[in-house]
Write a protein that holds these residues in place. Structure first.
Motif, short mmCIF file in Angstrom:
data_model
loop_
_atom_site.label_atom_id
_atom_site.label_comp_id
_atom_site.label_asym_id
_atom_site.label_seq_id
_atom_site.Cartn_x
_atom_site.Cartn_y
_atom_site.Cartn_z
N ASN A 1 0.81 -1.21 0.00
CA ASN A 1 0.00 0.00 0.00
C ASN A 1 0.84 1.26 0.00
OD1 ASN A 1 -2.82 0.11 -0.15
ND2 ASN A 1 -2.94 -1.22 1.62
N ILE A 2 2.13 1.14 0.38
CA ILE A 2 3.01 2.30 0.35
C ILE A 2 3.59 2.47 -1.05
CG2 ILE A 2 5.17 3.24 1.25
CD1 ILE A 2 4.46 1.67 3.87
N PHE A 3 4.02 1.34 -1.64
CA PHE A 3 4.72 1.42 -2.92
C PHE A 3 3.80 1.28 -4.12
CE2 PHE A 3 7.86 -0.51 0.07
CZ PHE A 3 8.60 0.64 0.23
N GLY A 4 2.62 0.73 -3.90
CA GLY A 4 1.73 0.48 -5.03
C GLY A 4 2.07 -0.84 -5.69
N ASN B 1 -10.26 11.75 7.28
CA ASN B 1 -9.21 11.37 6.36
C ASN B 1 -7.88 11.51 7.10
OD1 ASN B 1 -7.23 11.37 4.37
ND2 ASN B 1 -8.64 12.20 2.88
N VAL C 1 -4.76 11.29 6.29
CA VAL C 1 -3.62 12.00 5.71
C VAL C 1 -3.77 13.52 5.76
CG1 VAL C 1 -2.54 10.28 4.27
CG2 VAL C 1 -4.59 11.41 3.45
N LEU D 1 5.91 9.47 1.73
CA LEU D 1 5.42 10.16 0.54
C LEU D 1 6.44 10.04 -0.60
CD1 LEU D 1 2.72 11.61 0.50
CD2 LEU D 1 3.92 13.76 0.70
N GLY E 1 6.68 6.43 -1.76
CA GLY E 1 5.47 6.12 -2.51
C GLY E 1 5.55 6.68 -3.91
N TYR F 1 1.33 5.25 -1.64
CA TYR F 1 1.04 6.19 -0.54
C TYR F 1 0.86 7.61 -1.05
CZ TYR F 1 1.39 8.05 4.18
OH TYR F 1 1.13 8.67 5.37
N PHE F 2 1.71 7.99 -1.99
CA PHE F 2 1.64 9.36 -2.53
C PHE F 2 0.30 9.61 -3.21
CE2 PHE F 2 2.22 12.17 -6.20
CZ PHE F 2 2.67 13.32 -5.56
N PHE G 1 -2.54 9.86 -0.77
CA PHE G 1 -2.57 11.17 -0.11
C PHE G 1 -3.16 12.23 -1.03
CE2 PHE G 1 -0.57 15.25 0.91
CZ PHE G 1 -0.98 15.38 2.21
#
Lengths: 104, 289, 146
Positions: free
Chosen positions: A41-44, B171, B173, C11, C14, C68-69, C72
């Protein structure tokens, strides 16, 4: 057992309609998969664990639908549909349904 | 029937724009909105805070009466405070009460109801009465400007607004952006108050002593004590110490007076009045709420 | 302060990894689409009449997560409204990947055509406050084997 999501099969006549048959499967993912998914979920990217889990679940739903069809004496299921819904956090229901028929 | 599968051009269902551009625009926009809203709320609170009578503030803190560690020290501090309050033209409905706390903390603060708290840590490090007067005059100026009630009101309103907004959005974030934006605005506001309090304090010192020499000693003490890891001014509630010393020197140049200035020493028995806990372990401990 | 640093690191990671992974995925999708160009997939229910053939249900599915990016960015977009561009490529990739997997299955059975293709998309709840971070796309249809 013939499975299809179209309604007419050229050259084959439907001799008997046996009504709706359905199969469902509710599965939850295990923690290990969750952790991997959290990293992804962080890197996709693809969540292979979930892809496989849902595929297994779909196969099971199809298998149960076929079992119903076999029980009513059908030799084909036409116009099959799939639907997915999440019933709880981390658990998904896969549902398969179609029309059981007897083909020539 | 002919079934074919031609190539479909890319980029019809997706946009080719760089996401960093969108990120910059959205983050910037959100920060601007948060800052503007926080600023607006702060001004609103300021406006209403000035209308709250001082007596209401006093009533709020009346039940927090304390016993003192050193009666002599408190008497001395309160006498000096009264003189400085007079020099500052503090309106008669405002009353100042100085409390002495036997703790190593190098700090002093003004709070609701005209209460000023002075810690032993800061008193021990001050070289003369002029620097002590600077601390007291600064805190009295806060009370004169109604800063404690403004600060309390502002804190409550901004926290309330942030909670409401982030609860509505739910949310995770965006919370980050909201919180940091609101905090920075609140800090900026309080830096302004500190500068104003410094200015008022210098004026009252001039009236009381005729000069402001020795006032910078306080900040030299603070500078010596603060670690080298001090955060940049933007992230701090007080203006930088160097900035404050500079302002004092600047103010001093505007004054005309005798060339030779005598600094007022602290009372001779000043150091006896601390009554440290080590010397008097029983019954000396006391704490403000 | 520490929170802010963690957040910025996530971020940056990501953004960097997400971009690389997406570019690589698109490259693979385009090359495989060219490979399976000989198998048209159509959304028509009525099969070609006249020729005799056998049928088989084929399907392909994929679960793809957004980085993640982009998540967001989508969260920020939520405040202002408008086009959530960061989810567009996620869905596009997922749909095309699912169709490709369906075609792979059809090709392995010797089919030349897929009929009545259906696509279903479902979101998988994930992360704090159940924020949607990944989607599943299922493509299924009837392979026609002559």
């Amino acid at each position: 057992m013939l499975l299809t999501n179209i309604e007419i099969i050229p050259g084959k006549r439907i001799t008997k309609h046996l009504g709706l048959v359905q199969g469902s499967s509710v599965r939850a993912k295990h923690v290990g998969r969750d952790i991997m998914a959290g990293i992804k979920n962080i890197f996709g990217g693809e969540l292979k664990g979930y892809t496989e889990l849902l595929q297994e679940s779909r196969d099971e739903a199809t298998e149960r639908m076929v079992e119903q069809a076999r029980a009513v004496g059908a030799n084909a299921v036409l116009n099959i549909r799939y639907s997915t819904s999440s019933v709880a956090v981390g658990a998904a229901e896969i549902f398969a349904y179609g029309t059981a028929v007897v083909l020539e | 029937m002919q079934y074919s599968n031609p190539h479909i051009p890319e980029g019809i269902n997706t946009s080719q724009q760089n996401p960093l551009r969108e990120f910059a625009i959205l983050t910037g926009g959100l920060l601007v909105i948060v800052v503007v809203v926080a600023l607006g709320l702060s001004l609103l609170v300021d406006h209403f805070a000035n209308r709250i009578p001082f007596s209401a503030e006093k009533a709020l803190t009346r039940r927090f009466e304390t016993t003192t560690a050193s009666q002599e020290m408190e008497t001395y501090l309160n006498t000096l405070a009264q003189q400085l309050a007079q020099a500052q033209d503090l309106p008669p409905e405002f009353s100042i009460k100085v409390h002495y706390v036997d703790a190593d903390t190098i700090n002093a603060f003004a709070t609701l109801g005209g209460n000023i708290v002075m810690f032993r840590g800061i008193l021990e490090r001050l070289p003369n009465e002029n620097s002590l007067a600077m601390v007291l005059a600064h805190e009295i100026a806060h009370i004169k400007h109604r800063d404690p009630i403004r600060g309390a009101g502002r804190g409550v309103v901004i926290a309330l607004a942030l909670t409401t907004v982030s609860a509505t959005l739910s949310n995770a974030v965006t919370d980050q952006v909201l919180a940091s934006g609101g905090l920075l605005t609140a800090l900026q506001f309080s830096r302004e108050q500190e500068s104003e309090a410094d200015a008022t304090a210098l004026e009252s010192l001039t009236r009381h002593y005729g000069h402001v020499d020795g006032a910078d000693a306080l900040f030299e003490v603070l500078e010596k004590e603060s670690s080298s890891m001090a955060p940049p001014e933007f992230f701090n509630s007080h203006p930088g110490t160097e900035t404050r010393i500079e302002r004092i020197h600047q103010f001093a140049t505007t004054l005309t007076g005798p060339e030779k200035i005598e600094l007022t020493p602290l009372p001779p028995r000043f150091s006896d009045w601390f009554k440290r806990k080590e010397k008097k372990p029983a019954g000396a401990s006391q704490r403000l709420p | 302060m520490q929170d802010l640093i963690t957040f910025l690191v996530l971020l940056t990671f990501g953004y960097g990894f997400g971009r690389v992974i997406e570019a690589r995925h698109y490259k693979s999708i385009i090359s495989r689409e060219n490979k399976f160009r000989g198998i048209p997939a159509v959304a028509i229910k009525v099969p070609p009449l006249g020729r005799p053939f056998t049928v088989a249900l084929v399907q392909g599915n994929v679960v793809i997560s957004v980085d993640y990016f982009k998540r967001f960015l989508a969260g920020l977009r939520n405040l202002f409204g408008g086009r959530v561009t960061s989810y567009e490529s996620l869905l596009d990739r997922a749909r095309r990947e699912a169709i490709l997997r369906m075609k792979e299955q059809a090709a392995s059975q010797g089919a030349k055509l897929i009929f009545n293709v259906k696509l279903t998309t479902s979101s998988i709840s994930q992360g704090r406050r159940g924020q949607i971070g990944s989607v599943e796309v299922l493509a299924y249809g009837t392979a026609i084997i002559e």
